[in-house]
Design a protein around this motif. Structure first.
Motif, PDB file in Angstrom:
ATOM      1  N   GLY A  12       0.865  -1.168  -0.071  1.00 33.92           N
ATOM      2  CA  GLY A  12       0.188  -0.144   0.018  1.00 33.92           C
ATOM      3  C   GLY A  12       0.929   1.386  -0.079  1.00 33.92           C
ATOM      4  N   THR A  13       0.275   2.331   0.297  1.00 33.32           N
ATOM      5  CA  THR A  13       1.016   3.580   0.812  1.00 33.32           C
ATOM      6  C   THR A  13       0.796   4.487   2.104  1.00 33.32           C
ATOM      7  OG1 THR A  13       1.532   5.910  -0.168  1.00 33.32           O
ATOM      8  CG2 THR A  13      -0.478   4.557  -0.784  1.00 33.32           C
ATOM      9  N   SER A  14       1.494   5.045   2.649  1.00 38.82           N
ATOM     10  CA  SER A  14       1.096   5.778   4.041  1.00 38.82           C
ATOM     11  C   SER A  14       0.151   6.738   3.563  1.00 38.82           C
ATOM     12  CB  SER A  14       2.332   6.287   4.639  1.00 38.82           C
ATOM     13  OG  SER A  14       3.117   7.041   3.796  1.00 38.82           O
ATOM     14  N   MET A  15       0.174   7.208   2.171  1.00 37.32           N
ATOM     15  CA  MET A  15      -0.878   8.244   2.005  1.00 37.32           C
ATOM     16  C   MET A  15      -2.274   7.907   1.996  1.00 37.32           C
ATOM     17  SD  MET A  15       0.806   9.988  -1.387  1.00 37.32           S
ATOM     18  CE  MET A  15       2.781  10.878  -1.447  1.00 37.32           C
ATOM     19  N   MET A  16      -2.420   6.621   2.379  1.00 36.33           N
ATOM     20  CA  MET A  16      -3.919   6.012   2.604  1.00 36.33           C
ATOM     21  C   MET A  16      -4.534   6.357   4.001  1.00 36.33           C
ATOM     22  SD  MET A  16      -3.842   1.899   1.065  1.00 36.33           S
ATOM     23  CE  MET A  16      -2.953   1.570   2.474  1.00 36.33           C
ATOM     24  N   TYR A  17      -3.524   6.612   4.855  1.00 40.93           N
ATOM     25  CA  TYR A  17      -3.981   7.225   6.085  1.00 40.93           C
ATOM     26  C   TYR A  17      -4.576   8.768   5.963  1.00 40.93           C
ATOM     27  CZ  TYR A  17      -1.462   3.447   8.336  1.00 40.93           C
ATOM     28  OH  TYR A  17      -1.140   2.174   8.656  1.00 40.93           O
ATOM     29  N   ASP A  18      -5.605   8.868   6.655  1.00 43.72           N
ATOM     30  CA  ASP A  18      -5.911  10.212   6.748  1.00 43.72           C
ATOM     31  C   ASP A  18      -5.278  11.434   7.234  1.00 43.72           C
ATOM     32  OD1 ASP A  18      -7.910  12.233   6.565  1.00 43.72           O
ATOM     33  OD2 ASP A  18      -9.428  11.474   8.075  1.00 43.72           O
ATOM     34  N   GLU A  39      -0.660   5.143  13.277  1.00 43.62           N
ATOM     35  CA  GLU A  39      -0.748   3.918  13.657  1.00 43.62           C
ATOM     36  C   GLU A  39      -1.430   2.900  12.814  1.00 43.62           C
ATOM     37  OE1 GLU A  39       0.650   2.876  16.553  1.00 43.62           O
ATOM     38  OE2 GLU A  39       0.938   4.761  17.691  1.00 43.62           O
ATOM     39  N   THR A  40      -1.470   1.660  12.926  1.00 39.43           N
ATOM     40  CA  THR A  40      -2.090   1.009  11.817  1.00 39.43           C
ATOM     41  C   THR A  40      -3.543   0.975  12.094  1.00 39.43           C
ATOM     42  OG1 THR A  40      -1.489  -1.228  13.119  1.00 39.43           O
ATOM     43  CG2 THR A  40      -0.046  -0.686  11.337  1.00 39.43           C
ATOM     44  N   THR A  41      -3.995   1.468  13.110  1.00 39.89           N
ATOM     45  CA  THR A  41      -5.284   1.595  13.511  1.00 39.89           C
ATOM     46  C   THR A  41      -5.710   2.858  13.159  1.00 39.89           C
ATOM     47  OG1 THR A  41      -4.748   2.160  15.637  1.00 39.89           O
ATOM     48  CG2 THR A  41      -5.192  -0.237  15.080  1.00 39.89           C
ATOM     49  N   SER A  42      -4.988   3.863  12.608  1.00 40.19           N
ATOM     50  CA  SER A  42      -5.352   5.040  12.433  1.00 40.19           C
ATOM     51  C   SER A  42      -6.474   5.023  11.255  1.00 40.19           C
ATOM     52  CB  SER A  42      -4.259   5.984  11.932  1.00 40.19           C
ATOM     53  OG  SER A  42      -3.404   6.200  13.085  1.00 40.19           O
ATOM     54  N   PRO A  43      -7.506   6.172  11.217  1.00 48.76           N
ATOM     55  CA  PRO A  43      -8.380   6.080   9.871  1.00 48.76           C
ATOM     56  C   PRO A  43      -7.749   6.179   8.713  1.00 48.76           C
ATOM     57  CG  PRO A  43      -9.011   7.603  11.952  1.00 48.76           C
ATOM     58  CD  PRO A  43      -7.502   7.200  12.213  1.00 48.76           C
ATOM     59  N   MET A  44      -8.344   5.689   7.473  1.00 52.80           N
ATOM     60  CA  MET A  44      -7.915   5.710   6.225  1.00 52.80           C
ATOM     61  C   MET A  44      -8.979   6.482   5.369  1.00 52.80           C
ATOM     62  SD  MET A  44      -6.171   2.072   5.345  1.00 52.80           S
ATOM     63  CE  MET A  44      -4.692   1.617   6.145  1.00 52.80           C
ATOM     64  N   LYS A  52      -4.861   3.432  -4.261  1.00 45.57           N
ATOM     65  CA  LYS A  52      -4.422   2.561  -3.654  1.00 45.57           C
ATOM     66  C   LYS A  52      -5.425   1.976  -2.593  1.00 45.57           C
ATOM     67  CE  LYS A  52      -0.778   1.186  -3.659  1.00 45.57           C
ATOM     68  NZ  LYS A  52      -0.178   0.205  -4.223  1.00 45.57           N
ATOM     69  N   LEU A  53      -6.220   2.958  -1.833  1.00 45.90           N
ATOM     70  CA  LEU A  53      -6.959   2.493  -0.851  1.00 45.90           C
ATOM     71  C   LEU A  53      -8.159   1.861  -1.439  1.00 45.90           C
ATOM     72  CD1 LEU A  53      -7.989   2.929   2.004  1.00 45.90           C
ATOM     73  CD2 LEU A  53      -9.338   4.904   1.537  1.00 45.90           C
ATOM     74  N   GLU A  54      -8.671   2.066  -2.627  1.00 42.90           N
ATOM     75  CA  GLU A  54      -9.745   1.106  -3.314  1.00 42.90           C
ATOM     76  C   GLU A  54      -8.986  -0.377  -3.350  1.00 42.90           C
ATOM     77  OE1 GLU A  54     -12.580   1.028  -6.844  1.00 42.90           O
ATOM     78  OE2 GLU A  54     -11.743   2.767  -6.616  1.00 42.90           O
ATOM     79  N   ALA A  55      -7.789  -0.297  -4.043  1.00 45.58           N
ATOM     80  CA  ALA A  55      -7.071  -1.680  -4.114  1.00 45.58           C
ATOM     81  C   ALA A  55      -6.664  -2.675  -2.861  1.00 45.58           C
ATOM     82  CB  ALA A  55      -5.788  -1.320  -4.990  1.00 45.58           C
ATOM     83  N   TYR A  56      -6.406  -1.680  -1.896  1.00 42.30           N
ATOM     84  CA  TYR A  56      -6.491  -2.277  -0.344  1.00 42.30           C
ATOM     85  C   TYR A  56      -7.676  -2.865   0.009  1.00 42.30           C
ATOM     86  CZ  TYR A  56      -6.374  -2.274   4.766  1.00 42.30           C
ATOM     87  OH  TYR A  56      -6.799  -2.511   6.017  1.00 42.30           O
ATOM     88  N   ARG A  57      -8.653  -2.123  -0.179  1.00 43.72           N
ATOM     89  CA  ARG A  57     -10.064  -2.908   0.333  1.00 43.72           C
ATOM     90  C   ARG A  57     -10.391  -4.114  -0.428  1.00 43.72           C
ATOM     91  NH1 ARG A  57     -12.405   3.087   1.344  1.00 43.72           N
ATOM     92  NH2 ARG A  57     -11.767   3.215   3.708  1.00 43.72           N
ATOM     93  N   LEU A  58      -9.989  -3.948  -1.790  1.00 42.30           N
ATOM     94  CA  LEU A  58     -10.311  -5.283  -2.622  1.00 42.30           C
ATOM     95  C   LEU A  58      -9.470  -6.462  -2.178  1.00 42.30           C
ATOM     96  CD1 LEU A  58     -10.031  -3.586  -6.273  1.00 42.30           C
ATOM     97  CD2 LEU A  58     -12.082  -4.673  -5.388  1.00 42.30           C
ATOM     98  N   VAL A  59      -8.163  -6.231  -1.832  1.00 37.39           N
ATOM     99  CA  VAL A  59      -7.213  -7.129  -1.145  1.00 37.39           C
ATOM    100  C   VAL A  59      -7.977  -7.865   0.135  1.00 37.39           C
ATOM    101  CG1 VAL A  59      -4.831  -7.806  -0.309  1.00 37.39           C
ATOM    102  CG2 VAL A  59      -5.219  -6.453  -2.407  1.00 37.39           C
TER     103      VAL A  59
END
Length: 311
Positions: A105-111, A119-124, A134-141
């Motif tokens: 992914g990319t850290s740019m997915m974080y809000d 954190e890995t629990t931070s909102p995206m 990239k966020l849409e691709a992440y959700r597909l995976v």
């Protein structure tokens, strides 16, 4: 295991291949170009459907703002085709058919809300055409019918890194000038490409699931990047010119984010630091801190050999 690596001719995947082979995996490679086993476009459903059966997939193929073929116009369609449609086809091919699927992914997915640490629990939330793709691709995976993981890297540095860094380093070496956006005082994480590849290999080895941030210890400000480049290249002190952030923002808006993307603009105006606690807990041991990652880029662009990592 038999592991398929997408984007295998790319910056991140190249050091990954050797690590996977060293771990005893049989590696199958694919990319749009390059010396790979399967040359083709993942956005072509016929090509992706014809990829071989494997035990695991590392999906490192993606385009970004520094991609050589990034168009000036129609960037939304460009990112959607190469990041979303390609991932959608790959998910269709391997969902329920592999033991492990690892996405990059990319850290740019974080809000980008200015949190001191993401954190890995931070909102995206995607803020531009790249991060939304990239966020849409992440959700597909994430929705696949098999175990999945996603590595979330910040800026990846090291030998081969280009993009805006080439102009930045060359301006310092040739004009003795560092043009710094905004105050230059916001901490911004970087990760060395060898360490990012090492984390990917570790996730495959452990068949770990979930999110894993990739960032080098000791985040630096852009002003500190200048310090490191001066020291690394033994430059006389360069003149530093700070461009006001409101002026940069106005220019980005006026050019419809074609010169500076929405995500890049946000990162210039606030801190961008990732927590790597979950990655360290997995057993990841990054060899490069942020100073060494910046130094590696400076040496590469200046045509000087990179110093070996500390043992």
């Amino acid at each position: 295991m038999r592991v398929l690596v997408t984007g295998a001719a790319g910056f991140l995947a190249r050091p990954l291949l050797g690590r996977l082979r060293d771990d005893g995996h049989t590696v199958v490679t694919t990319d749009r170009v390059g010396d790979v086993d399967h040359v083709g476009d993942l956005a072509d459903p016929a090509f992706t459907a014809g990829l071989p059966d494997v035990d695991a997939v590392v999906h490192a193929a993606a385009v970004q703002y520094v991609s050589a073929d990034l168009p000036r116009f129609a960037q939304r369609e460009y990112f959607r085709r190469n990041n979303v449609v390609a991932t959608e086809n790959l998910v269709r091919r391997y969902s329920g058919r592999v033991g492990h699927f690892l996405n990059v992914g990319t850290s740019m997915m974080y809000d980008q809300t200015g949190l001191p640490v993401y954190e890995t629990t931070s909102p995206m939330r995607g803020t531009g055409v790249y991060s939304r793709s990239k966020l849409e691709a992440y959700r597909l995976v994430e929705a696949m019918d098999n175990p999945t993981a996603t590595m979330v890297p910040c800026i990846i540095g090291g030998v081969g890194r280009e993009g805006l860094f080439r102009g930045f380093v060359q301006s310092m070496t040739q004009q003795r000038l560092a043009i710094i956006p905004g105050t230059g005082g916001h901490a911004t994480n970087m990760v060395h490409v060898e360490d990012a590849a090492g984390l990917l290999a570790l996730i495959v080895k452990e068949q770990a699931t979930g999110l894993y941030n990739a960032a080098s210890p000791g985040p630096l400000t852009i002003d500190q990047w200048v310090d490191v480049i001066e020291e690394t290249l033994e430059l006389p002190r360069v003149r530093r010119v700070h461009v006001p952030y409101p002026l940069i923002k106005a220019g980005a808006v006026a050019t419809r984010y074609r010169v500076i993307a929405a995500e890049q603009l946000l990162m210039l105006g606030q801190a961008h630091v990732l927590s790597i606690d979950t990655s360290l807990a997995l057993g990841w041991k990054p060899e490069y801190d942020n100073r060494r990652a910046v130094a590696a880029i400076a040496r590469y662009i200046a045509g000087r050999p990179e110093a070996p990592a500390a043992g």
